[in-house]
Design a protein around this motif. Sequence first.
Motif, PDB file in Angstrom:
ATOM      1  N   HIS A  18       0.847  -1.194   0.000  1.00  0.00           N
ATOM      2  CA  HIS A  18       0.000   0.000   0.000  1.00  0.00           C
ATOM      3  C   HIS A  18       0.888   1.251   0.000  1.00  0.00           C
ATOM      4  O   HIS A  18       2.089   1.181   0.247  1.00  0.00           O
ATOM      5  CB  HIS A  18      -0.878   0.037   1.246  1.00  0.00           C
ATOM      6  N   ARG A  19       0.250   2.409  -0.206  1.00  0.00           N
ATOM      7  CA  ARG A  19       0.903   3.723  -0.038  1.00  0.00           C
ATOM      8  C   ARG A  19      -0.189   4.742   0.195  1.00  0.00           C
ATOM      9  O   ARG A  19      -1.358   4.391   0.349  1.00  0.00           O
ATOM     10  CB  ARG A  19       1.780   4.084  -1.239  1.00  0.00           C
ATOM     11  N   HIS A  20       0.161   6.016   0.214  1.00  0.00           N
ATOM     12  CA  HIS A  20      -0.840   7.021   0.575  1.00  0.00           C
ATOM     13  C   HIS A  20      -1.755   7.367  -0.592  1.00  0.00           C
ATOM     14  O   HIS A  20      -1.437   7.148  -1.763  1.00  0.00           O
ATOM     15  CB  HIS A  20      -0.181   8.283   1.148  1.00  0.00           C
ATOM     16  N   GLU A  21      -2.917   7.907  -0.240  1.00  0.00           N
ATOM     17  CA  GLU A  21      -3.869   8.374  -1.235  1.00  0.00           C
ATOM     18  C   GLU A  21      -3.259   9.530  -2.030  1.00  0.00           C
ATOM     19  O   GLU A  21      -2.307  10.155  -1.602  1.00  0.00           O
ATOM     20  CB  GLU A  21      -5.157   8.821  -0.549  1.00  0.00           C
ATOM     21  N   ARG A  22      -3.828   9.788  -3.203  1.00  0.00           N
ATOM     22  CA  ARG A  22      -3.302  10.817  -4.103  1.00  0.00           C
ATOM     23  C   ARG A  22      -1.793  10.641  -4.278  1.00  0.00           C
ATOM     24  O   ARG A  22      -0.989  11.499  -3.878  1.00  0.00           O
ATOM     25  CB  ARG A  22      -3.609  12.224  -3.573  1.00  0.00           C
ATOM     26  N   LEU A  28       4.605   6.004  -5.376  1.00  0.00           N
ATOM     27  CA  LEU A  28       4.597   4.925  -6.358  1.00  0.00           C
ATOM     28  C   LEU A  28       5.978   4.312  -6.525  1.00  0.00           C
ATOM     29  O   LEU A  28       6.120   3.096  -6.693  1.00  0.00           O
ATOM     30  CB  LEU A  28       4.090   5.451  -7.706  1.00  0.00           C
ATOM     31  N   GLY A  29       7.002   5.150  -6.487  1.00  0.00           N
ATOM     32  CA  GLY A  29       8.362   4.644  -6.658  1.00  0.00           C
ATOM     33  C   GLY A  29       8.742   3.658  -5.581  1.00  0.00           C
ATOM     34  O   GLY A  29       9.377   2.622  -5.852  1.00  0.00           O
ATOM     35  N   SER A  30       8.347   3.954  -4.336  1.00  0.00           N
ATOM     36  CA  SER A  30       8.676   3.047  -3.232  1.00  0.00           C
ATOM     37  C   SER A  30       7.776   1.825  -3.237  1.00  0.00           C
ATOM     38  O   SER A  30       8.240   0.692  -3.054  1.00  0.00           O
ATOM     39  CB  SER A  30       8.570   3.787  -1.895  1.00  0.00           C
ATOM     40  N   GLN A  31       6.486   2.037  -3.468  1.00  0.00           N
ATOM     41  CA  GLN A  31       5.530   0.922  -3.445  1.00  0.00           C
ATOM     42  C   GLN A  31       5.805  -0.085  -4.573  1.00  0.00           C
ATOM     43  O   GLN A  31       5.992  -1.280  -4.321  1.00  0.00           O
ATOM     44  CB  GLN A  31       4.102   1.470  -3.586  1.00  0.00           C
ATOM     45  N   VAL A  32       5.829   0.406  -5.796  1.00  0.00           N
ATOM     46  CA  VAL A  32       5.979  -0.507  -6.927  1.00  0.00           C
ATOM     47  C   VAL A  32       7.443  -0.916  -7.105  1.00  0.00           C
ATOM     48  O   VAL A  32       7.737  -2.026  -7.541  1.00  0.00           O
ATOM     49  CB  VAL A  32       5.425   0.128  -8.218  1.00  0.00           C
ATOM     50  N   GLY A  33       8.372  -0.020  -6.742  1.00  0.00           N
ATOM     51  CA  GLY A  33       9.775  -0.401  -6.775  1.00  0.00           C
ATOM     52  C   GLY A  33      10.049  -1.581  -5.874  1.00  0.00           C
ATOM     53  O   GLY A  33      10.772  -2.519  -6.238  1.00  0.00           O
ATOM     54  N   LEU A  34       9.447  -1.572  -4.664  1.00  0.00           N
ATOM     55  CA  LEU A  34       9.620  -2.693  -3.746  1.00  0.00           C
ATOM     56  C   LEU A  34       8.996  -3.963  -4.323  1.00  0.00           C
ATOM     57  O   LEU A  34       9.555  -5.065  -4.182  1.00  0.00           O
ATOM     58  CB  LEU A  34       9.001  -2.357  -2.392  1.00  0.00           C
ATOM     59  N   ILE A 127      13.928   2.313   0.322  1.00  0.00           N
ATOM     60  CA  ILE A 127      13.733   1.020  -0.344  1.00  0.00           C
ATOM     61  C   ILE A 127      15.030   0.545  -0.991  1.00  0.00           C
ATOM     62  O   ILE A 127      15.364  -0.645  -0.957  1.00  0.00           O
ATOM     63  CB  ILE A 127      12.602   1.119  -1.388  1.00  0.00           C
ATOM     64  N   TYR A 128      15.801   1.485  -1.556  1.00  0.00           N
ATOM     65  CA  TYR A 128      17.103   1.102  -2.116  1.00  0.00           C
ATOM     66  C   TYR A 128      18.010   0.557  -1.013  1.00  0.00           C
ATOM     67  O   TYR A 128      18.687  -0.465  -1.197  1.00  0.00           O
ATOM     68  CB  TYR A 128      17.763   2.299  -2.798  1.00  0.00           C
ATOM     69  N   LEU A 129      18.024   1.212   0.141  1.00  0.00           N
ATOM     70  CA  LEU A 129      18.854   0.742   1.253  1.00  0.00           C
ATOM     71  C   LEU A 129      18.354  -0.603   1.776  1.00  0.00           C
ATOM     72  O   LEU A 129      19.154  -1.460   2.161  1.00  0.00           O
ATOM     73  CB  LEU A 129      18.859   1.777   2.368  1.00  0.00           C
ATOM     74  N   ALA A 145      14.923   0.158 -10.564  1.00  0.00           N
ATOM     75  CA  ALA A 145      15.785   1.336 -10.518  1.00  0.00           C
ATOM     76  C   ALA A 145      15.063   2.559 -11.069  1.00  0.00           C
ATOM     77  O   ALA A 145      15.149   3.661 -10.504  1.00  0.00           O
ATOM     78  CB  ALA A 145      17.064   1.083 -11.307  1.00  0.00           C
ATOM     79  N   ARG A 146      14.321   2.388 -12.171  1.00  0.00           N
ATOM     80  CA  ARG A 146      13.563   3.502 -12.752  1.00  0.00           C
ATOM     81  C   ARG A 146      12.557   4.055 -11.753  1.00  0.00           C
ATOM     82  O   ARG A 146      12.428   5.274 -11.574  1.00  0.00           O
ATOM     83  CB  ARG A 146      12.844   3.035 -14.023  1.00  0.00           C
ATOM     84  N   LEU A 147      11.862   3.164 -11.080  1.00  0.00           N
ATOM     85  CA  LEU A 147      10.824   3.582 -10.141  1.00  0.00           C
ATOM     86  C   LEU A 147      11.426   4.278  -8.919  1.00  0.00           C
ATOM     87  O   LEU A 147      10.941   5.336  -8.487  1.00  0.00           O
ATOM     88  CB  LEU A 147      10.002   2.365  -9.714  1.00  0.00           C
TER      89      LEU A 147
END
Length: 317
Positions: A18-22, A28-34, A127-129, A145-147
């Motif tokens: 999950h992540r925050h609304e709006r 998105l980078g952290s949620q979908v990257g993970l 998330i990278y760490l 990496a893109r995300l």
Amino acid sequence: MIDRIIEAIEAAQTIILHRHERPDPDALGSQVGLKKLIEATYTDKTVKVTGYTEPSLAFLSEMDVVTDDDYKEALVIVCDTANTPRIDDDRYTLGQTLIKIDHHPEVDAYGDISWVDPSMSSTSEMIYLLATTGKKQLMLTDEAARLMYAGIIGDTGRFLYPSTTEQTLHVAAELVRFNFNRTDLYNQLYETKPAVAKLKGYLLDHLDLSKEGVTSAKLTEAILSRYDVTSEETSALVGTYGDVLGIQAWVIFVEEPNQIRVRLRSKGPKINTLAARYNGGGHPLASGAKVKSWEEADQLVNDLKDICRIYKEGKEE
């Protein structure tokens, strides 16, 4: 903490993110990257992302279809969300285990495991760490990496904001080694529709700077309709006043059905405590809130002027 999170990921067969609304690029980078990291490392696991698919950010990723049954015995990870009311999709409580990963100042202490670090530029940096510094490392891919890179540049304003650290730049340097088109990514993130550009002109044309160094703008539903711009699209305008000499802080109000959205930004005075008083929160220099009337909006502006006046007096001393 990183090892505990990896151990929880390894123990789960189904993981729902999950992540925050709006959502913004970091959400998105952290949620979908993970998601991409876990899928590449553990090919036998089911990993899904949930929440509203924001059309303007669909180039980053769209959300999955997640059923209530998917949550049975699932690990749920919430990224980039300081307080529970802002979590997109309230089914986050249906899983077996809940993890919070966030870089905002702590508002709600939730989760069986909570990794909160406001010193980080972004949750994408975290998330990278998570992927690279624990006993067990996750497999990096071009898409992950893109995300993560999108999330970092989004929350640092392309490395302009004070949250950018030496570590942030090092992480970004590591990510650009992967095969994704940075030019296309920048264009997708920052290209402005003609209608939004015209509304930006309206904001600048109506600039009114107070003696405290505060300016504000009210984007009513009538103005949004006149310029054919949606409430969501106004997020691209939040930095409009950032380069104006003499401005210490600014606020843009966006009228929506049943509420007025508040976007607060600052060059020095801390504004997140102000946002918290008006049903919001965020970072010391970048926050959001909600008010119910234009009278309440005017009161918020007055409170912001008080904050900037005190800040200015302190600097002069």
